[in-house]
Design a protein around this motif. Sequence first.
Motif, PDB file in Angstrom:
ATOM      1  N   SER A  44      27.740  11.978  11.067  1.00 63.13           N
ATOM      2  CA  SER A  44      28.119  11.911  12.493  1.00 63.13           C
ATOM      3  C   SER A  44      28.141  10.474  13.004  1.00 63.13           C
ATOM      4  N   LYS A  45      28.788  10.277  14.128  1.00 65.89           N
ATOM      5  CA  LYS A  45      28.656   9.048  14.913  1.00 65.89           C
ATOM      6  C   LYS A  45      27.181   8.878  15.287  1.00 65.89           C
ATOM      7  N   SER A  46      26.721   7.654  15.375  1.00 67.23           N
ATOM      8  CA  SER A  46      25.341   7.423  15.803  1.00 67.23           C
ATOM      9  C   SER A  46      25.117   8.062  17.167  1.00 67.23           C
ATOM     10  N   CYS A  47      23.988   8.764  17.292  1.00 64.52           N
ATOM     11  CA  CYS A  47      23.734   9.447  18.565  1.00 64.52           C
ATOM     12  C   CYS A  47      22.537   8.849  19.297  1.00 64.52           C
ATOM     13  N   ILE A  68      37.882  -5.191  14.291  1.00 59.64           N
ATOM     14  CA  ILE A  68      36.790  -5.646  15.162  1.00 59.64           C
ATOM     15  C   ILE A  68      36.505  -4.514  16.129  1.00 59.64           C
ATOM     16  N   ASN A  69      35.211  -4.253  16.406  1.00 58.25           N
ATOM     17  CA  ASN A  69      34.881  -3.205  17.372  1.00 58.25           C
ATOM     18  C   ASN A  69      33.688  -3.596  18.213  1.00 58.25           C
ATOM     19  N   SER A  70      33.720  -3.097  19.437  1.00 63.10           N
ATOM     20  CA  SER A  70      32.522  -3.136  20.277  1.00 63.10           C
ATOM     21  C   SER A  70      32.499  -1.832  21.063  1.00 63.10           C
ATOM     22  N   MET A  71      32.272  -0.740  20.329  1.00 58.28           N
ATOM     23  CA  MET A  71      32.355   0.597  20.920  1.00 58.28           C
ATOM     24  C   MET A  71      31.209   0.838  21.917  1.00 58.28           C
ATOM     25  N   GLY A  72      30.008   0.352  21.582  1.00 58.17           N
ATOM     26  CA  GLY A  72      28.856   0.567  22.467  1.00 58.17           C
ATOM     27  C   GLY A  72      28.286   1.974  22.372  1.00 58.17           C
ATOM     28  N   ILE A  73      28.347   2.540  21.195  1.00 57.61           N
ATOM     29  CA  ILE A  73      27.782   3.874  20.874  1.00 57.61           C
ATOM     30  C   ILE A  73      28.279   4.998  21.795  1.00 57.61           C
ATOM     31  N   PRO A  74      29.591   5.146  21.952  1.00 54.45           N
ATOM     32  CA  PRO A  74      30.047   6.337  22.676  1.00 54.45           C
ATOM     33  C   PRO A  74      29.722   7.565  21.819  1.00 54.45           C
ATOM     34  N   ASN A  75      29.018   8.532  22.396  1.00 56.22           N
ATOM     35  CA  ASN A  75      28.647   9.732  21.619  1.00 56.22           C
ATOM     36  C   ASN A  75      28.244  10.844  22.573  1.00 56.22           C
ATOM     37  N   LEU A 125      18.998   6.550  10.027  1.00 56.63           N
ATOM     38  CA  LEU A 125      18.515   5.805  11.188  1.00 56.63           C
ATOM     39  C   LEU A 125      19.223   4.450  11.232  1.00 56.63           C
ATOM     40  N   ASN A 126      20.003   4.258  12.299  1.00 53.94           N
ATOM     41  CA  ASN A 126      20.829   3.047  12.409  1.00 53.94           C
ATOM     42  C   ASN A 126      20.047   1.946  13.122  1.00 53.94           C
ATOM     43  N   LEU A 127      19.644   0.926  12.386  1.00 53.66           N
ATOM     44  CA  LEU A 127      18.882  -0.184  12.985  1.00 53.66           C
ATOM     45  C   LEU A 127      19.764  -1.411  13.159  1.00 53.66           C
ATOM     46  N   SER A 128      21.083  -1.197  13.267  1.00 54.86           N
ATOM     47  CA  SER A 128      21.962  -2.355  13.146  1.00 54.86           C
ATOM     48  C   SER A 128      23.222  -2.310  14.003  1.00 54.86           C
ATOM     49  N   CYS A 129      23.167  -1.638  15.158  1.00 60.75           N
ATOM     50  CA  CYS A 129      24.343  -1.694  16.033  1.00 60.75           C
ATOM     51  C   CYS A 129      24.424  -3.091  16.661  1.00 60.75           C
ATOM     52  N   PRO A 130      25.534  -3.817  16.443  1.00 61.20           N
ATOM     53  CA  PRO A 130      25.611  -5.181  16.975  1.00 61.20           C
ATOM     54  C   PRO A 130      26.154  -5.268  18.398  1.00 61.20           C
ATOM     55  N   ASN A 131      26.467  -4.137  19.023  1.00 63.59           N
ATOM     56  CA  ASN A 131      27.299  -4.171  20.231  1.00 63.59           C
ATOM     57  C   ASN A 131      26.614  -3.761  21.528  1.00 63.59           C
ATOM     58  N   LEU A 132      25.289  -3.707  21.527  1.00 63.14           N
ATOM     59  CA  LEU A 132      24.628  -3.311  22.772  1.00 63.14           C
ATOM     60  C   LEU A 132      24.270  -4.555  23.556  1.00 63.14           C
ATOM     61  N   ILE A 191      26.479  -2.086   4.390  1.00 62.47           N
ATOM     62  CA  ILE A 191      25.954  -2.773   5.557  1.00 62.47           C
ATOM     63  C   ILE A 191      26.660  -2.255   6.809  1.00 62.47           C
ATOM     64  N   ASN A 192      26.064  -2.515   7.941  1.00 62.10           N
ATOM     65  CA  ASN A 192      26.779  -2.324   9.205  1.00 62.10           C
ATOM     66  C   ASN A 192      27.806  -3.458   9.339  1.00 62.10           C
ATOM     67  N   SER A 193      28.608  -3.402  10.369  1.00 62.10           N
ATOM     68  CA  SER A 193      29.636  -4.441  10.513  1.00 62.10           C
ATOM     69  C   SER A 193      28.984  -5.829  10.663  1.00 62.10           C
ATOM     70  N   LEU A 194      29.758  -6.858  10.345  1.00 55.17           N
ATOM     71  CA  LEU A 194      29.288  -8.245  10.508  1.00 55.17           C
ATOM     72  C   LEU A 194      29.259  -8.507  12.005  1.00 55.17           C
TER      73      LEU A 194
HETATM   74  O1  RRO Z   1      29.173   2.041  18.562  1.00 58.02           O
HETATM   75  C1  RRO Z   1      29.249   0.864  18.150  1.00 58.02           C
HETATM   76  O2  RRO Z   1      29.590  -0.089  18.863  1.00 58.02           O
HETATM   77  C2  RRO Z   1      28.872   0.500  16.765  1.00 58.02           C
HETATM   78  C3  RRO Z   1      27.730   0.943  16.146  1.00 58.02           C
HETATM   79 BR1  RRO Z   1      26.567   2.189  16.881  1.00 58.02          BR
HETATM   80  C4  RRO Z   1      27.384   0.440  14.865  1.00 58.02           C
HETATM   81  O3  RRO Z   1      26.358   0.775  14.261  1.00 58.02           O
HETATM   82  N1  RRO Z   1      28.215  -0.477  14.307  1.00 58.02           N
HETATM   83  C5  RRO Z   1      29.347  -0.889  14.904  1.00 58.02           C
HETATM   84  O4  RRO Z   1      30.084  -1.711  14.334  1.00 58.02           O
HETATM   85  N2  RRO Z   1      29.669  -0.392  16.145  1.00 58.02           N
END
Ligand code: RRO
Length: 310
Positions: A44-47, A68-75, A125-132, A191-194
């Motif tokens: 699943s998407k990170s929740c 490139i993404n900066s989704m910000g955990i939409p879930n 367990l996602n310890l690496s979201c770069p976009n918050l 890895i998570n995204s750079l």
């Molecule tokens: O949702 C995101 O912005 C996001 C997440 Br949670 C992540 O773990 N890695 C990423 O590149 N984007």
Amino acid sequence: MISLSITIANVTFPSCIYNASGALCTSLEELIAIGNSKSGAILSKSCTLEPREGNPSPRYHSLPYGSINSMGIPNLGYKKYAEFAKSLKRFGKPYIVSVSGMTFDDNVTIVRELSSVTEIDLLELNLSCPNLIGKPQVGYDFEQSKILFEKVFSVCKKPLGVKLPPYFDFIHFEQMANVLNQFPLEFVTCINSLGNGLAIDVETETVMIKPKGGFGGIGGKYAKPTALANVRKFYELLNRNISIIGVGGIETGSDVFEYLLCGASAVQIGTILVEEGVKCFERIEKELQELMEKKGYSSVDEVKGKLKTL
Ligand code: RRO
């Protein structure tokens, strides 16, 4: 036919290739499409504790060699991903829920609650979201990671793994491996995204995405050498009972083969899944099987970790 099946934490994956969290896996419809595809699992998407809209758009852009993404955990909030478990069972492949709480306590609560849902097979367990905005990645804070693992493992009844950010210096690999080896982790996803890359449109002299002034996580081919290095280094440093899952820039069966050589037990597909759709799994599996056959390998285990050095 060559089997790509693997087992992690006594859970059988019909294929070692499945989706990366974040790539077309937020809604039930998308998760069902992954279930119906050749993906070896449904991740699943990170929740988070509560549903989130995420960052303002545009927040994803494809680039010449990736994204490139900066989704910000939409879930949809963790309760929905728990609810979905029953209807995803019929696909006969593992259902994994990615957890990315906004706070320490949220992570503990979500892991505790999800770990009592029978039809969920594993947790990542996602310890690496770069976009918050205003929140550093926990995976770069080794002490905080250790404190979180202590708490999470005291409440978790399911097999649990962790998704890490990329590391670049050997001392940091060693420090993180030292923490990870102290816990009953089943897998580590590298890895998570750079984090915090910047992509620019020269024509308009503008950044590509809106959040954080254009800074965002870089995926795809740009990430592959760093991802391979992280898989290899953790393969060297972690206890052998912790499986390593590779992710970053996989487009072909040959890319998967490189990850297996580095020590990965399985791999996840992110950017190319977004670009090509769920049919990518069948193509990449076929390419991997053909390559393995040509080289005389008959299982994932035979390739795993066999990288030669000069
Ligand atoms: O949702 C995101 O912005 C996001 C997440 Br949670 C992540 O773990 N890695 C990423 O590149 N984007």
